[in-house]
Design a protein around this motif. Sequence first.
Motif, PDB file in Angstrom:
ATOM      1  N   ILE A 158       0.869  -1.346   0.051  1.00 14.48           N
ATOM      2  CA  ILE A 158       0.049   0.171  -0.030  1.00 14.48           C
ATOM      3  C   ILE A 158       0.833   1.319  -0.134  1.00 14.48           C
ATOM      4  N   LEU A 159       0.310   2.297  -0.789  1.00 16.89           N
ATOM      5  CA  LEU A 159       1.132   3.723  -0.662  1.00 16.89           C
ATOM      6  C   LEU A 159      -0.029   4.471   0.012  1.00 16.89           C
ATOM      7  N   LEU A 160       0.508   5.280   0.921  1.00 20.38           N
ATOM      8  CA  LEU A 160      -0.351   6.291   1.765  1.00 20.38           C
ATOM      9  C   LEU A 160       0.190   7.598   1.493  1.00 20.38           C
ATOM     10  N   LEU A 161      -0.697   8.512   0.900  1.00 16.73           N
ATOM     11  CA  LEU A 161      -0.190   9.815   0.722  1.00 16.73           C
ATOM     12  C   LEU A 161      -1.105  10.641   0.887  1.00 16.73           C
ATOM     13  N   THR A 162      -0.538  11.731   1.579  1.00 16.34           N
ATOM     14  CA  THR A 162      -1.248  13.095   1.809  1.00 16.34           C
ATOM     15  C   THR A 162      -0.646  14.188   1.310  1.00 16.34           C
ATOM     16  N   GLU A 163      -1.393  15.076   0.721  1.00 14.94           N
ATOM     17  CA  GLU A 163      -1.066  16.242  -0.031  1.00 14.94           C
ATOM     18  C   GLU A 163      -2.043  17.532   0.068  1.00 14.94           C
ATOM     19  N   LYS A 164      -1.353  18.640   0.050  1.00 17.21           N
ATOM     20  CA  LYS A 164      -2.316  19.841  -0.196  1.00 17.21           C
ATOM     21  C   LYS A 164      -2.429  19.906  -1.708  1.00 17.21           C
ATOM     22  N   THR A 165      -3.902  19.992  -2.006  1.00  9.23           N
ATOM     23  CA  THR A 165      -4.260  19.793  -3.446  1.00  9.23           C
ATOM     24  C   THR A 165      -5.067  21.334  -3.751  1.00  9.23           C
ATOM     25  N   GLN A 171     -13.323  28.980  -8.824  1.00 14.85           N
ATOM     26  CA  GLN A 171     -14.141  29.553  -7.801  1.00 14.85           C
ATOM     27  C   GLN A 171     -14.241  28.446  -6.523  1.00 14.85           C
ATOM     28  N   MET A 172     -14.207  26.970  -6.998  1.00  9.49           N
ATOM     29  CA  MET A 172     -13.996  26.193  -5.766  1.00  9.49           C
ATOM     30  C   MET A 172     -12.799  26.219  -5.141  1.00  9.49           C
ATOM     31  N   ASN A 173     -11.659  26.407  -5.971  1.00 14.65           N
ATOM     32  CA  ASN A 173     -10.409  26.535  -5.260  1.00 14.65           C
ATOM     33  C   ASN A 173     -10.530  27.610  -4.324  1.00 14.65           C
ATOM     34  N   ALA A 174     -10.933  28.879  -4.739  1.00 13.31           N
ATOM     35  CA  ALA A 174     -10.906  30.149  -4.026  1.00 13.31           C
ATOM     36  C   ALA A 174     -11.523  29.925  -2.638  1.00 13.31           C
ATOM     37  N   LEU A 175     -12.737  29.156  -2.490  1.00 12.97           N
ATOM     38  CA  LEU A 175     -13.489  28.788  -1.477  1.00 12.97           C
ATOM     39  C   LEU A 175     -12.640  28.002  -0.436  1.00 12.97           C
ATOM     40  N   GLU A 176     -12.052  26.956  -1.007  1.00 13.89           N
ATOM     41  CA  GLU A 176     -11.412  26.082  -0.173  1.00 13.89           C
ATOM     42  C   GLU A 176     -10.135  26.773   0.585  1.00 13.89           C
ATOM     43  N   GLN A 177      -9.404  27.681  -0.195  1.00 11.83           N
ATOM     44  CA  GLN A 177      -8.411  28.721   0.206  1.00 11.83           C
ATOM     45  C   GLN A 177      -8.863  29.487   1.305  1.00 11.83           C
ATOM     46  N   GLU A 178     -10.058  29.893   1.216  1.00 12.20           N
ATOM     47  CA  GLU A 178     -10.645  30.840   2.280  1.00 12.20           C
ATOM     48  C   GLU A 178     -10.923  30.322   3.323  1.00 12.20           C
ATOM     49  N   TYR A 179     -11.300  28.757   3.514  1.00 14.75           N
ATOM     50  CA  TYR A 179     -11.791  28.209   4.722  1.00 14.75           C
ATOM     51  C   TYR A 179     -10.381  27.564   5.254  1.00 14.75           C
ATOM     52  N   TYR A 180      -9.309  27.517   4.350  1.00 11.52           N
ATOM     53  CA  TYR A 180      -8.092  27.085   4.993  1.00 11.52           C
ATOM     54  C   TYR A 180      -7.418  28.059   5.767  1.00 11.52           C
ATOM     55  N   TYR A 181      -7.474  29.364   5.157  1.00 18.00           N
ATOM     56  CA  TYR A 181      -6.986  30.611   6.054  1.00 18.00           C
ATOM     57  C   TYR A 181      -7.812  30.853   7.338  1.00 18.00           C
ATOM     58  N   GLN A 182      -9.114  30.608   7.132  1.00 15.35           N
ATOM     59  CA  GLN A 182     -10.024  30.847   8.203  1.00 15.35           C
ATOM     60  C   GLN A 182      -9.538  29.829   9.566  1.00 15.35           C
ATOM     61  N   PHE A 183      -9.365  28.582   8.824  1.00 16.45           N
ATOM     62  CA  PHE A 183      -8.438  27.583   9.878  1.00 16.45           C
ATOM     63  C   PHE A 183      -7.388  28.055  10.878  1.00 16.45           C
ATOM     64  N   LYS A 184      -6.552  28.692   9.822  1.00 12.80           N
ATOM     65  CA  LYS A 184      -5.288  29.011  10.614  1.00 12.80           C
ATOM     66  C   LYS A 184      -5.447  30.287  11.293  1.00 12.80           C
ATOM     67  N   LYS A 185      -6.142  31.017  11.034  1.00 13.59           N
ATOM     68  CA  LYS A 185      -6.623  32.252  11.968  1.00 13.59           C
ATOM     69  C   LYS A 185      -7.334  31.660  13.155  1.00 13.59           C
ATOM     70  N   TRP A 228      -9.517   8.700   1.072  1.00 15.49           N
ATOM     71  CA  TRP A 228     -10.129   8.405   2.202  1.00 15.49           C
ATOM     72  C   TRP A 228     -10.502   9.463   3.157  1.00 15.49           C
ATOM     73  N   LEU A 229      -9.842  10.461   2.977  1.00 16.47           N
ATOM     74  CA  LEU A 229      -9.992  11.693   3.664  1.00 16.47           C
ATOM     75  C   LEU A 229      -9.563  13.059   3.165  1.00 16.47           C
ATOM     76  N   LYS A 230     -10.706  13.921   2.952  1.00 16.50           N
ATOM     77  CA  LYS A 230     -10.600  15.175   2.472  1.00 16.50           C
ATOM     78  C   LYS A 230     -11.038  16.355   3.123  1.00 16.50           C
ATOM     79  N   TRP A 231     -10.333  17.221   3.399  1.00 18.71           N
ATOM     80  CA  TRP A 231     -10.846  18.348   4.104  1.00 18.71           C
ATOM     81  C   TRP A 231     -10.382  19.678   3.254  1.00 18.71           C
ATOM     82  N   PHE A 232     -11.045  20.117   2.332  1.00 17.83           N
ATOM     83  CA  PHE A 232     -10.972  21.233   1.615  1.00 17.83           C
ATOM     84  C   PHE A 232      -9.964  20.909   0.800  1.00 17.83           C
TER      85      PHE A 232
END
Length: 241
Positions: A158-165, A171-185, A228-232
């Motif tokens: 098995i290969l287990l891979l986690t990446e920032k995507t 438009q969806m990419n900008a939304l995901e970035q917005e929620y990520y920056y909110q997470f950091k704040k 198996w897991l995606k968060w924005f």
Amino acid sequence: MYKDRVFAEKRITITPFRFNEKVARVFDDMLVRSVPLYGEVLKQQARLARQFYKPGTQIFDLGCSHGNLGILLLDCFDGVVFKMIAVDSAEPMLRRFKKRLAVHDRHSCIDLACACIENIVISNASVVVINLTLQFLDAEKRDALIQSVFNGLCKDGILLLTEKTIHPDPQMNALEQEYYYQFKKENGYTDLEISQKRDALERVLVPETVAEHENRIQKAGFASFDVWLKWFNFTSMMAVK
């Protein structure tokens, strides 16, 4: 745990991000506050590694940093002997990993290697883990590394891979970035810290779409692939040979 303040002060010039001693010192805090569900990802990866590991084979952690996964595996395997090769090109990270292993009574299960992950020969492996590391390689090296992983895995490995995507839809990419920056704040980072780190990572960390990762993995020859897991804009994937 030392608090991450690497980008807290205003800089005139933003230099490219590096995993130096200053970063290594605060890396645990940086991970917890910058990577959503980081602990959950490692916990499930450790369980998967335990399930897919075959006696007499090897586990490879490519881009192991200071060893959070390795230390977790020592506990997860609960006395079962295994062999792991932990690889990172940043000496400050490996020095911290070595110190953590020194106080663990099962440290001999893990060998550390200071090297660029694309230069490692993968062989006799049942598990290969690449967490938030492929994204730092030049594009042409990514295909070769995943192919090398496939070639070095045993059947049913098995290969287990986690990446920032990134999302292919702007438009969806900008939304995901917005929620990520909110997470950091919400985790205490200021706008200045977020902005300066983003600038430091530009052209150093180059994310890809989930489809690009899947296509690369399938092209290498893997029999199955799953997200198996995606968060924005953070994605954890697995592929079985």
